[in-house]
Design an enzyme around this catalytic site. Structure first.
Site, PDB file in Angstrom:
ATOM      1  N   GLU A 275      81.156 -37.989 -64.205  1.00  0.00           N
ATOM      2  CA  GLU A 275      80.012 -37.999 -63.283  1.00  0.00           C
ATOM      3  C   GLU A 275      80.263 -37.092 -62.086  1.00  0.00           C
ATOM      4  O   GLU A 275      80.254 -37.553 -60.940  1.00  0.00           O
ATOM      5  CB  GLU A 275      79.775 -39.423 -62.770  1.00  0.00           C
ATOM      6  CG  GLU A 275      79.539 -40.464 -63.833  1.00  0.00           C
ATOM      7  CD  GLU A 275      79.606 -41.894 -63.276  1.00  0.00           C
ATOM      8  OE1 GLU A 275      80.111 -42.090 -62.152  1.00  0.00           O
ATOM      9  OE2 GLU A 275      79.159 -42.806 -63.978  1.00  0.00           O
ATOM     10  N   GLY A 277      79.564 -34.715 -59.065  1.00  0.00           N
ATOM     11  CA  GLY A 277      78.436 -34.339 -58.218  1.00  0.00           C
ATOM     12  C   GLY A 277      78.816 -33.105 -57.434  1.00  0.00           C
ATOM     13  O   GLY A 277      78.416 -31.980 -57.736  1.00  0.00           O
ATOM     14  N   ARG A 278      79.685 -33.334 -56.452  1.00  0.00           N
ATOM     15  CA  ARG A 278      80.071 -32.293 -55.505  1.00  0.00           C
ATOM     16  C   ARG A 278      80.573 -31.022 -56.183  1.00  0.00           C
ATOM     17  O   ARG A 278      80.238 -29.917 -55.748  1.00  0.00           O
ATOM     18  CB  ARG A 278      81.169 -32.864 -54.593  1.00  0.00           C
ATOM     19  CG  ARG A 278      81.505 -32.047 -53.398  1.00  0.00           C
ATOM     20  CD  ARG A 278      82.741 -32.623 -52.686  1.00  0.00           C
ATOM     21  NE  ARG A 278      82.637 -34.051 -52.436  1.00  0.00           N
ATOM     22  CZ  ARG A 278      82.209 -34.591 -51.293  1.00  0.00           C
ATOM     23  NH1 ARG A 278      81.839 -33.811 -50.299  1.00  0.00           N
ATOM     24  NH2 ARG A 278      82.155 -35.905 -51.145  1.00  0.00           N
ATOM     25  N   CYS A 346      69.768 -34.368 -29.462  1.00  0.00           N
ATOM     26  CA  CYS A 346      70.260 -34.931 -28.212  1.00  0.00           C
ATOM     27  C   CYS A 346      71.386 -35.934 -28.446  1.00  0.00           C
ATOM     28  O   CYS A 346      71.238 -37.127 -28.178  1.00  0.00           O
ATOM     29  CB  CYS A 346      69.114 -35.595 -27.474  1.00  0.00           C
ATOM     30  SG  CYS A 346      67.741 -34.465 -27.273  1.00  0.00           S
ATOM     31  N   GLU A 347      72.479 -35.455 -29.004  1.00  0.00           N
ATOM     32  CA  GLU A 347      73.676 -36.283 -29.205  1.00  0.00           C
ATOM     33  C   GLU A 347      74.858 -35.342 -29.198  1.00  0.00           C
ATOM     34  O   GLU A 347      74.810 -34.286 -29.828  1.00  0.00           O
ATOM     35  CB  GLU A 347      73.661 -36.957 -30.593  1.00  0.00           C
ATOM     36  CG  GLU A 347      72.756 -38.122 -30.696  1.00  0.00           C
ATOM     37  CD  GLU A 347      73.118 -39.051 -31.854  1.00  0.00           C
ATOM     38  OE1 GLU A 347      74.300 -39.085 -32.263  1.00  0.00           O
ATOM     39  OE2 GLU A 347      72.207 -39.733 -32.330  1.00  0.00           O
ATOM     40  N   TYR A 375      75.611 -33.327 -50.795  1.00  0.00           N
ATOM     41  CA  TYR A 375      75.515 -34.238 -49.660  1.00  0.00           C
ATOM     42  C   TYR A 375      75.018 -33.500 -48.413  1.00  0.00           C
ATOM     43  O   TYR A 375      75.430 -33.783 -47.290  1.00  0.00           O
ATOM     44  CB  TYR A 375      76.863 -34.953 -49.420  1.00  0.00           C
ATOM     45  CG  TYR A 375      77.370 -35.595 -50.695  1.00  0.00           C
ATOM     46  CD1 TYR A 375      76.772 -36.754 -51.176  1.00  0.00           C
ATOM     47  CD2 TYR A 375      78.383 -35.017 -51.469  1.00  0.00           C
ATOM     48  CE1 TYR A 375      77.183 -37.324 -52.378  1.00  0.00           C
ATOM     49  CE2 TYR A 375      78.794 -35.578 -52.668  1.00  0.00           C
ATOM     50  CZ  TYR A 375      78.188 -36.733 -53.110  1.00  0.00           C
ATOM     51  OH  TYR A 375      78.591 -37.296 -54.296  1.00  0.00           O
TER      52      TYR A 375
END
Ligand code: PLP
Length: 421
Positions: A275, A277-278, A346-347, A375
């Protein structure tokens, strides 16, 4: 290897200049390469041949239906973790017999959905879940094929948020209790045991943890067979890592991973599922962003981009590194300068990189975040009412927008004001 290269002084996705896409689509945007997706998928199928196998792409890493159709047309299976992802796989034309259903919290509704549409197997994560599948399938008068995900208690040696194979993690059943749980599975109506499932984590940069886990799965296969279970399929999960920092990382290659699988479980006569993904999607995508301002701060310069943590959350969520490159190729001898690369949200957490050496950049320049296919877009949000970042798929010398940037009218139309206001 991927297909994002400088040509005639400007970064291309295959045969398309990213700057050309930026002119029509606007920034920021994700861009994926068909040739890279295809190549990565094929590396896995080649690595597993001639064993009977199915490479199930982990949709959660990159779930755009156009990408799924690209892989599905090559024969890929899909690993889904929700009813929504199942519907995406179906919308991409992937038949149920090539879709496996993972995830710790499958609801009865999702079980019904996939049993109606067809499913290759459920990867069961707990006894209550197994009983629920049994109930739902029995009520529908069908038999659900299942594997049981075992937790082999190995240390994947990856980021703690994406390690899943230690006994304290929420995933699977302890391997030591497998006999008991398989015995219950054999007694329950409406389900049929077809194999064993394991997935120990993501972004693994060594083979050793896989080896430990797969040797345990091999032992378990022999034990369960001796206890009368027909173990004919092994789902070995995903998790092979990619080089995010190209200058100094070299994780194992799919061919080495395939050799390890053959060495550890190859003699059991099982059909092998993986499986990934990345490794398929990660280096198949870039995030292209424009420089809004260069701000000279106290002892540091800030590169303020039009992409932000809501578009690519990995740096602020996992402290992840992404190579950042200018879209216009710098001269070989170009001087570098250090920038704190940030977005407009704004963080303070909205920081992509600190003191990153880059060629001198100016307002309006474009940069690309490498290895952003996995992702990336799937974890994007509209925080700060920033429209969801669009996605583009390149194939040779042409490209298509595969998810358009929503307009502000569309965004606002999703809210409803109650009648009392
Ligand atoms: C996330 C996940 C994968 C994919 O992991 P990658 O690191 O992207 O290869 C595969 N299987 C399961 C069950 C997962 O949760």
């Amino acid at each position: 290897m991927d297909h994002f290269l400088y040509r005639s002084g400007t970064l291309h996705a295959e045969d398309v200049a990213l700057a050309d896409i930026a002119r029509t689509v606007g920034t920021p945007f994700y861009c994926y390469s068909t040739a890279t997706l295809t190549r990565h998928y094929q590396l896995f199928t080649e690595a597993l041949s001639p064993m009977p196998h199915l490479v199930c792409f982990a949709i959660k890493s990159l779930s755009n239906v156009a990408v799924l159709k690209t892989l599905g047309n090559l024969g890929a299976g899909m690993d889904v973790v929700s009813g929504g992802e199942y519907l995406r796989a179906k919308a991409a034309g992937v038949p149920g017999e090539r879709i496996v259903f993972s995830g710790v919290g499958k609801t009865r509704e999702e079980m019904r959905l996939v049993l109606e549409g067809g499913i290759r197997q459920f990867n069961v994560e707990s006894e209550p879940e197994m009983r629920a599948i049994s109930e739902v399938a029995t009520a529908m008068g069908v038999t659900a094929p299942i594997t049981i995900r075992v937790n082999p208690d190995v240390d994947a040696r990856t980021h703690e948020k994406i390690a899943t194979g230690k006994k304290e993690n929420k995933f699977g059943i302890p391997i030591a209790r497998a006999s008991e749980v398989y015995a219950e599975a054999a007694r329950l109506p409406g389900i049929e045991v077809v194999g064993i499932d394991v997935h120990i984590g993501s972004q693994l940069t060594e083979l050793e943890p896989f080896e430990q886990a797969y040797l345990k799965v091999a032992d378990l296969t022999r034990r369960l067979r001796a206890e009368g279970h027909d173990i004919r399929r092994l789902d070995l999960g995903g998790g092979l890592g990619i080089p995010y920092q190209r200058s100094n990382e070299a994780p194992p290659l799919p061919v080495e991973y395939g050799a390890l699988i053959k060495r550890t479980v190859g003699d059991l006569g099982c059909e092998i599922e993986i499986e990934p993904g990345r490794l398929i999607s990660g280096n198949s995508g870039v995030l292209v962003s424009g420089v809004i301002y260069v701000k000279n701060g106290e002892g540091r310069d800030f590169l303020i981009l039009d992409a932000a943590m809501n578009d690519l959350v990995r740096p602020s969520m996992y402290g992840a590194w992404h190579d950042i490159v200018p879209v216009e190729e710098p001269a070989p001898a170009a001087e570098k300068q250090e920038y704190d690369v940030v977005g407009p949200v704004c963080e303070t957490g909205d920081t992509f990189a600190k003191a990153r050496p880059l060629p001198k950049l100016a307002e309006g320049d474009l940069v690309a975040f490498r290895s952003a296919g996995a992702y990336g877009a799937v974890m994007a949000s509209e925080y700060n009412t920033r429209p969801l970042v669009p996605e583009v798929l390149v194939n040779g010398d042409h490209y298509a927008v595969i998810r358009a940037r929503p307009t502000f009218d569309e965004i606002l139309a999703r809210d409803t004001i109650p009648e009392w206001l």
